[in-house]
Design a protein around this motif. Structure first.
Motif, PDB file in Angstrom:
ATOM      1  N   ALA A  83       2.914  10.016  -3.437  1.00  0.00           N
ATOM      2  CA  ALA A  83       2.622   9.955  -2.000  1.00  0.00           C
ATOM      3  C   ALA A  83       1.955  11.251  -1.531  1.00  0.00           C
ATOM      4  O   ALA A  83       1.001  11.221  -0.740  1.00  0.00           O
ATOM      5  CB  ALA A  83       3.910   9.708  -1.221  1.00  0.00           C
TER       6      ALA A  83
ATOM      7  N   VAL B 191      -3.009   4.883  -3.396  1.00  0.00           N
ATOM      8  CA  VAL B 191      -2.017   4.171  -2.584  1.00  0.00           C
ATOM      9  C   VAL B 191      -1.291   3.121  -3.429  1.00  0.00           C
ATOM     10  O   VAL B 191      -0.054   3.032  -3.424  1.00  0.00           O
ATOM     11  CB  VAL B 191      -2.688   3.523  -1.359  1.00  0.00           C
TER      12      VAL B 191
ATOM     13  N   LEU C 182      -7.554   4.347  -2.220  1.00  0.00           N
ATOM     14  CA  LEU C 182      -6.764   3.118  -2.282  1.00  0.00           C
ATOM     15  C   LEU C 182      -6.062   2.970  -3.630  1.00  0.00           C
ATOM     16  O   LEU C 182      -4.921   2.505  -3.695  1.00  0.00           O
ATOM     17  CB  LEU C 182      -7.646   1.898  -2.011  1.00  0.00           C
TER      18      LEU C 182
ATOM     19  N   VAL D  19      -1.765  11.320  -2.265  1.00  0.00           N
ATOM     20  CA  VAL D  19      -2.570  10.586  -1.278  1.00  0.00           C
ATOM     21  C   VAL D  19      -2.743  11.423  -0.019  1.00  0.00           C
ATOM     22  O   VAL D  19      -3.847  11.570   0.508  1.00  0.00           O
ATOM     23  CB  VAL D  19      -1.925   9.225  -0.949  1.00  0.00           C
TER      24      VAL D  19
ATOM     25  N   PHE E  45      -3.991   5.011   5.606  1.00  0.00           N
ATOM     26  CA  PHE E  45      -3.615   5.666   4.351  1.00  0.00           C
ATOM     27  C   PHE E  45      -2.470   6.646   4.579  1.00  0.00           C
ATOM     28  O   PHE E  45      -1.506   6.696   3.808  1.00  0.00           O
ATOM     29  CB  PHE E  45      -4.812   6.409   3.753  1.00  0.00           C
ATOM     30  N   GLU E  46      -2.569   7.434   5.644  1.00  0.00           N
ATOM     31  CA  GLU E  46      -1.509   8.388   5.953  1.00  0.00           C
ATOM     32  C   GLU E  46      -0.195   7.675   6.245  1.00  0.00           C
ATOM     33  O   GLU E  46       0.875   8.070   5.752  1.00  0.00           O
ATOM     34  CB  GLU E  46      -1.903   9.256   7.149  1.00  0.00           C
TER      35      GLU E  46
ATOM     36  N   GLU F 215       0.818   4.721   5.260  1.00  0.00           N
ATOM     37  CA  GLU F 215       1.398   4.073   4.083  1.00  0.00           C
ATOM     38  C   GLU F 215       2.017   5.109   3.147  1.00  0.00           C
ATOM     39  O   GLU F 215       3.102   4.887   2.593  1.00  0.00           O
ATOM     40  CB  GLU F 215       0.326   3.249   3.368  1.00  0.00           C
ATOM     41  N   ALA F 216       1.329   6.232   2.956  1.00  0.00           N
ATOM     42  CA  ALA F 216       1.866   7.274   2.083  1.00  0.00           C
ATOM     43  C   ALA F 216       3.155   7.860   2.654  1.00  0.00           C
ATOM     44  O   ALA F 216       4.118   8.130   1.915  1.00  0.00           O
ATOM     45  CB  ALA F 216       0.828   8.366   1.871  1.00  0.00           C
TER      46      ALA F 216
ATOM     47  N   ARG G 170       3.523  -4.642   0.240  1.00  0.00           N
ATOM     48  CA  ARG G 170       3.039  -3.338   0.668  1.00  0.00           C
ATOM     49  C   ARG G 170       3.713  -2.985   1.990  1.00  0.00           C
ATOM     50  O   ARG G 170       4.316  -3.824   2.654  1.00  0.00           O
ATOM     51  CB  ARG G 170       1.512  -3.371   0.881  1.00  0.00           C
TER      52      ARG G 170
END
Length: 470
Positions: free
Chosen positions: A120, A47, A44, A123, A138-139, A141-142, A206
């Motif tokens: 990115a 991120v 996180l 992450v 997570f994937e 958002e990156a 975000r």
């Protein structure tokens, strides 16, 4: 709701002077990505660090990542919307369409956004340490952040190196070989499809599903995929966003219901503030004035802005022959009912809005119009007239392509949209040829792309090539 406080991770190597700096050998005594990302909480922080890269550092050091803080120079100041006040220095190269490959602002933007790509990729490289519950988000958002960075880079520079993983210092060909922009767009679309599928409601600071849909819609419009863009706009239009009744509140009531995605800044904070809005004012920023409103933009707003105009530009309080952008005033304006965002304007807290609902409504009209030059579609008229009504402008019974472009200029003035809009609408050459002739500038069609920074070409030992005209 404010964004989570931005963290600067020591292992990322934030202070870079070229794309190759983040490939340097890792110090043995420091925390590194390989030893750090072991669980969800640590991932996180990576991120959050991506957004720190977009936010950039409020500094004058040429080796720092300045993220979005200089984007207005490579977009608005290259368009017919804004210019320097003095006509001097590196910034004035954008005014006159004579940008040099050694321009430090261009190099700053290029390396800053490749650093965002790197963050990115860090992450994505460590998703194996994420829990099954958090890995998809997570994937997503990156990939959203990576797509956003590449979308800006490919539109500004054309064919560019495509780095979709963490690479080592020996992989020079990946780092410095330009690929066809179609391949870059393929990655952007793929990344955003993953983001749409994996993101939820999110927060305005975000990535969210709606932000990914809106960004993908703009990508599809750029690629001429109007029907795909239209459906994405419809999805966002059903997600609960609304137009602010008062145009001023979009920019000074932060986190409002019109904002889909913004980069959040905190005033009076050396690491999380911004200085660009101070640079747009006379004797407030570090310069004598950047991003000053052109005569052409002021005339367009006077004619088409309606109630938006006074919150879009104002007279310079010191030199009243000049006009300043009014959307992000850091030191307040009692006449406009605007409060300061910090005690020091160079440590401003004005958030930067990247995507808002009005943009989506106008994209919906654009997608509905498609390749036609006019539309009377009822749903497009409803979307268009919502924006016209808020601006206290007459409602339309049909919309031409030129009227839509004019409306985007009036609604989104000084929000780094004009340059990309003119290119996407196929109007850039005509507009800039006339604008250049009227002002004694030197526009040519090769100016539609920025030069690849000369410093990067030098580092590549001949692998990286230059754009035509430079």
């Amino acid at each position: 709701m404010r964004q989570i406080k931005i963290l600067i991770l020591l292992f990322v190597g934030v202070s870079i002077s070229s794309c190759s700096d983040f490939l340097s050998p890792e110090p043995l005594s420091a925390i590194t990505a390989d030893s750090y990302f072991k669980n969800d909480s640590e991932i996180l922080t990576g991120v959050i660090n991506m957004y720190d890269g977009i936010q950039g550092l409020n500094s004058t050091r040429s080796t720092d990542n300045h993220g979005i803080q200089q984007e207005f120079q490579v977009t608005e100041m290259r368009s017919d919307n804004t210019r320097t006040k003095s006509g001097e220095g590196e910034s004035a190269q954008f005014d006159a369409f004579n940008v040099d490959p050694t321009n430090g602002i261009v190099a700053d933007y290029y390396r800053s956004y490749y650093n965002v790509v790197y963050r990115a990729n860090i992450v994505l490289n460590n998703l194996g340490s994420a829990s099954d519950a958090m890995k998809p988000s997570f994937e997503a958002e990156a990939k959203f952040v990576r797509a956003y960075a590449y979308f800006n880079l490919v539109r500004l520079f054309g064919d560019i190196p495509l780095i979709d993983k963490v690479i080592d210092p020996l992989e020079k060909e990946i780092q410095f070989t330009r690929v066809n922009e179609d391949l870059v767009y393929d990655l952007i679309v793929s990344d955003l499809i993953t983001a749409v599928d994996g993101l939820g409601a999110g927060t305005y600071g975000r990535a969210s599903k709606s932000a990914a849909q809106a960004l993908l819609a703009k990508v599809y419009l750029t690629l001429g995929e109007h029907s795909l863009a239209k459906q994405l706009c419809l999805d966002v239009m059903g997600a609960g966003f609304t137009l602010e009744s008062n145009f001023k509140d979009i920019f000074y009531n932060e986190g409002n219901d019109e904002v889909i995605w913004a980069i959040v800044y905190d005033g009076d904070n050396a690491t999380d503030s911004q200085n660009f809005s101070a640079e747009w004012l006379n004797s407030v920023g570090r310069t004598v004035g950047l991003n000053y409103v052109t005569t052409e933009a002021a005339a367009a707003l006077d004619l088409l802005g309606g109630s938006r105009t006074k919150y879009s530009y104002r007279l310079d309080e010191i030199q009243i022959s000049q006009n300043q952008v009014a959307k992000y005033i850091p030191n307040g304006d009692a006449n406009l009912g605007i409060e300061p965002t910090s005690g020091d304007p160079t440590l401003a807290g004005n958030d930067w809005i990247i995507m808002r609902y009005a943009d989506v409504l106008l994209m919906y009209v654009e997608a509905t119009m498609g390749t036609a030059t006019e539309t009377s579609d009822a749903s497009a008229l409803i979307a268009f007239n919502k924006i016209r009504a808020r601006a206290d402008m007459p409602l339309a019974s049909s919309i031409t392509k030129q009227e839509l472009l004019d409306e985007r200029r009036a609604e989104l003035a000084f929000e780094n949209q004009r340059w990309f809009d003119l290119i996407r609408f196929g109007a850039a050459n005509e507009v800039y040829t006339k604008f250049s002739a009227d002002n004694g500038y030197g526009y040519s069609p090769t100016d539609l792309l920025l030069p690849i920074p000369q410093g990067e070409i030098g580092l590549s030992a001949g692998l990286l090539t230059q754009n035509p005209g430079y």
